[in-house]
Design an enzyme around this catalytic site. Structure first.
Site, mmCIF file in Angstrom:
data_model
loop_
_atom_site.group_PDB
_atom_site.id
_atom_site.type_symbol
_atom_site.label_atom_id
_atom_site.label_comp_id
_atom_site.label_asym_id
_atom_site.label_seq_id
_atom_site.Cartn_x
_atom_site.Cartn_y
_atom_site.Cartn_z
ATOM 1 C CB SER A 270 4.627 4.654 11.404
ATOM 2 O OG SER A 270 6.034 4.714 11.382
ATOM 3 C CE1 TYR B 193 4.758 8.195 7.019
ATOM 4 C CE2 TYR B 193 5.913 7.894 9.095
ATOM 5 C CZ TYR B 193 5.299 7.362 7.985
ATOM 6 O OH TYR B 193 5.210 5.996 7.831
HETATM 7 P P1 NAD Z 1 3.997 2.890 -0.905
HETATM 8 O O1 NAD Z 1 4.373 4.229 -1.453
HETATM 9 O O2 NAD Z 1 4.473 1.667 -1.605
HETATM 10 O O3 NAD Z 1 2.431 2.789 -0.758
HETATM 11 C C1 NAD Z 1 1.614 3.892 -0.496
HETATM 12 C C2 NAD Z 1 0.287 3.630 -1.150
HETATM 13 O O4 NAD Z 1 -0.538 4.760 -0.920
HETATM 14 C C3 NAD Z 1 0.418 3.459 -2.669
HETATM 15 O O5 NAD Z 1 -0.462 2.444 -3.095
HETATM 16 C C4 NAD Z 1 0.008 4.817 -3.195
HETATM 17 O O6 NAD Z 1 -0.517 4.731 -4.495
HETATM 18 C C5 NAD Z 1 -1.051 5.176 -2.172
HETATM 19 N N1 NAD Z 1 -1.362 6.589 -2.135
HETATM 20 C C6 NAD Z 1 -0.523 7.649 -2.061
HETATM 21 N N2 NAD Z 1 -1.212 8.805 -2.124
HETATM 22 C C7 NAD Z 1 -2.533 8.459 -2.234
HETATM 23 C C8 NAD Z 1 -3.720 9.193 -2.360
HETATM 24 N N3 NAD Z 1 -3.727 10.536 -2.395
HETATM 25 N N4 NAD Z 1 -4.878 8.514 -2.476
HETATM 26 C C9 NAD Z 1 -4.905 7.158 -2.479
HETATM 27 N N5 NAD Z 1 -3.805 6.411 -2.368
HETATM 28 C C10 NAD Z 1 -2.621 7.057 -2.245
HETATM 29 O O7 NAD Z 1 4.467 2.905 0.614
HETATM 30 P P2 NAD Z 1 4.359 1.787 1.761
HETATM 31 O O8 NAD Z 1 5.705 1.742 2.385
HETATM 32 O O9 NAD Z 1 3.737 0.545 1.291
HETATM 33 O O10 NAD Z 1 3.412 2.548 2.811
HETATM 34 C C11 NAD Z 1 2.102 2.126 3.123
HETATM 35 C C12 NAD Z 1 1.743 2.631 4.513
HETATM 36 O O11 NAD Z 1 2.614 2.030 5.471
HETATM 37 C C13 NAD Z 1 1.911 4.150 4.681
HETATM 38 O O12 NAD Z 1 0.855 4.655 5.472
HETATM 39 C C14 NAD Z 1 3.225 4.272 5.398
HETATM 40 O O13 NAD Z 1 3.319 5.455 6.153
HETATM 41 C C15 NAD Z 1 3.183 3.030 6.277
HETATM 42 N N6 NAD Z 1 4.499 2.588 6.766
HETATM 43 C C16 NAD Z 1 5.478 2.176 5.900
HETATM 44 C C17 NAD Z 1 6.699 1.733 6.412
HETATM 45 C C18 NAD Z 1 7.808 1.219 5.504
HETATM 46 O O14 NAD Z 1 8.925 0.975 6.003
HETATM 47 N N7 NAD Z 1 7.579 0.980 4.229
HETATM 48 C C19 NAD Z 1 6.906 1.748 7.798
HETATM 49 C C20 NAD Z 1 5.890 2.193 8.644
HETATM 50 C C21 NAD Z 1 4.676 2.604 8.122
#
Ligand code: NAD
Length: 257
Positions: free
Chosen positions: A139, A152
């Site tokens: 991130s 985080y």
């Molecule tokens: P999201 O909540 O849509 O996706 C998270 C995924 O992780 C989901 O598929 C969820 O089911 C899964 N998950 C959660 N707990 C779990 C567990 N215990 N075991 C297996 N799977 C699990 O969120 P997202 O925004 O798509 O985030 C995905 C990644 O991207 C994360 O690591 C997040 O930190 C990172 N990220 C997101 C953003 C953003 O703006 N959306 C920015 C930077 C980084």
């Protein structure tokens, strides 16, 4: 660019960025293993949909990334893992002295330790195949901090450290390990927050994005899940063979500030 014959395992890929990455890898020809901790018919239908749309093998494997043995079992169950994308992640916001201990433990386990376990399980398969790509989804918060997100930010910085270490341990092999550092990405979860923010601030969509949600993202635009997927596909391409142990920011200039 084709990833035909390669198998990609993407943790946390039944929604958001993980699903976007799985779609772009499948579009490039890779067989994909989707994952989350649930085991709903919709999870398996999602994999079947990808298989039909892109003409690849796709399946869904339930594994809870908060549990070391399940993280390792995911790779064993996949059978092959040429491309490993460590994407599963959760968030909790609280001042450090009030940060719930169980949330701290869960965030470190899911956002950081699971990547250690899957990588440890996948490297022998990559070595046997003579090719491997590890892509860790960190991130902008893996490179900078904000208040109230201690677990985080600690986990995402940790992912960058893990990335560099694995890259050095595999540097003389046909394996690379890199981290993608997104700023704000427009996922269904983020999209769902926009109407609430519009109401709270009495602003229209464009103004709430510019003035409230994207104040740290100089482009004032969110990245798309397709762009994060495309960056992942690039890291799997021949052009990226000498890119290892580094971070690629997809953050509209956030970390240039
Ligand atoms: P999201 O909540 O849509 O996706 C998270 C995924 O992780 C989901 O598929 C969820 O089911 C899964 N998950 C959660 N707990 C779990 C567990 N215990 N075991 C297996 N799977 C699990 O969120 P997202 O925004 O798509 O985030 C995905 C990644 O991207 C994360 O690591 C997040 O930190 C990172 N990220 C997101 C953003 C953003 O703006 N959306 C920015 C930077 C980084």
């Amino acid at each position: 660019m084709t990833l035909g014959g390669k198998t990609a395992v993407i943790t946390g890929s039944n929604s958001g960025i993980g699903l976007g990455i799985a779609r772009e890898l499948a579009r490039a020809g890779a067989d994909v293993v989707l994952n989350s901790f649930t085991d709903a018919p919709a999870d398996h239908e999602m994999a079947a949909g990808l298989a039909q749309e892109f003409g690849v093998d796709a399946r869904y494997v339930k594994a809870d990334m908060s549990k070391p043995e399940e993280a390792r079992a995911l790779i064993a169950e996949a059978g092959a893992c040429d491309i490993l994308v460590n994407n599963a992640g959760i968030q909790c916001v609280a001042p450090v002295e009030e940060f719930p201990i169980d949330k701290w433990d869960a965030i470190i386990a899911i956002n950081l330790s699971s990547a250690f376990h899957t990588t440890a399980a996948a490297l022998p398969l990559m070595r046997a195949a003579g090719w491997g790509r590890v892509v860790n989804i960190s991130s902008a918060h893996g490179l900078t901090a904000s208040p109230y997100k201690a677990a985080y930010i600690a986990a995402k910085h940790g992912v960058v450290g893990l990335t560099k270490t694995v890259a050095l341990e595999t540097a003389e092999e046909p394996i690379t390990c890199n981290a993608i550092c997104p700023g704000y990405v427009l996922t269904p979860l983020v999209e769902a927050q926009i109407p609430e923010q519009m109401q709270v601030h009495g602003m229209d969509r464009e103004t709430v994005l510019r003035e409230v949600m994207l104040t740290r993202q100089p482009s004032r635009e969110m990245a798309s899940v397709e762009q994060i997927g495309g960056t992942t596909v690039f890291l799997c391409s021949d052009a990226a063979v000498q890119i290892t142990g580094t971070t690629i920011s997809v953050d509209g200039g956030w970390t240039a500030l």
